[in-house]
Design a protein around this motif. Sequence first.
Motif: not given
Length: 298
Positions: A199-205
């Motif tokens: 979820a964290t990386v998806g939000l950043l991307i």
Amino acid sequence: MKRMKVNKSALVAHIVLICFVLFCTLPTLLLVTSSLSDNDSVFRNGYSFWPKEWSLEAYRYMATQGQTIFRAYGISILTTFIGTISGLMLTAMLGYTLSRNELPGRKIINFLVFFTLLFNGGMVPTYLLYVNTLHVKNTIFALLLPNNILVNGFNVLLVRTYFNNNTPKELIESAMVDGAKEFRIFFSIIMPISKPILATVGLLIGIGYWNDWYNGLLFVTDVNYYTLQNFLNKIMTDLQFLSQNMSATSDVNSIIANVPSGTVRMAMAFIGALPVIIVFPFFQKYFTKGITVGAVKE
């Protein structure tokens, strides 16, 4: 009646955090109220949290560009969706691979990933590569591939560290004993227990794709492929061009007089930020945990 005990340190911490929340919220509030202000009033009195004269002229002007704005919104949503899903899968697979100690050449690959955080090929070689070799100009791929949004070295290292610290090695070994292959282990075991970092990386991307305008500036000249950010940037550029060439004709002067240029900029900024403001609260709990755990050193 017993008095409630007050934890002074917790009270101070809460006050400090409330101040930080206000520091983050007030600029957004000022942005919204300014976009709802009368343009002439803003120039006379400056920006304020409670405008002296309310007006929807900025949004009426944006409505005149409605069809193009909706198209730009669609392009932004499409590129953000495809880019986030693709980038998340590639980042997770590479991060998981680098977290396996038995991987041959693991240290070299880790170094190469880290190296991309320090150096890049430069704007001109990058442009020539994507335009002359990959032929992505004025295509949807021009908004997806360049500038390390799809696979970012920082995100890869974040995911790798999370997998190193939070994936039980015994679980992987047990799955291998039961005959599971690497892809089965990754998709059936690793992915379900890694929601915070995903979820964290998806939000950043996703935020990277949504806010990106540089790819469109370099590789897109067809208005049909403009993202929302590129379209808003075009409006601002057109307004600036008109204001700098006011003396051309009386028609230009009348056009500029009817365009709320100051408040339009605020309205554009609010329209561009609105989807992120809506989506972020749903990912906040995962984002905090993913950043905290994923940033721990090996």
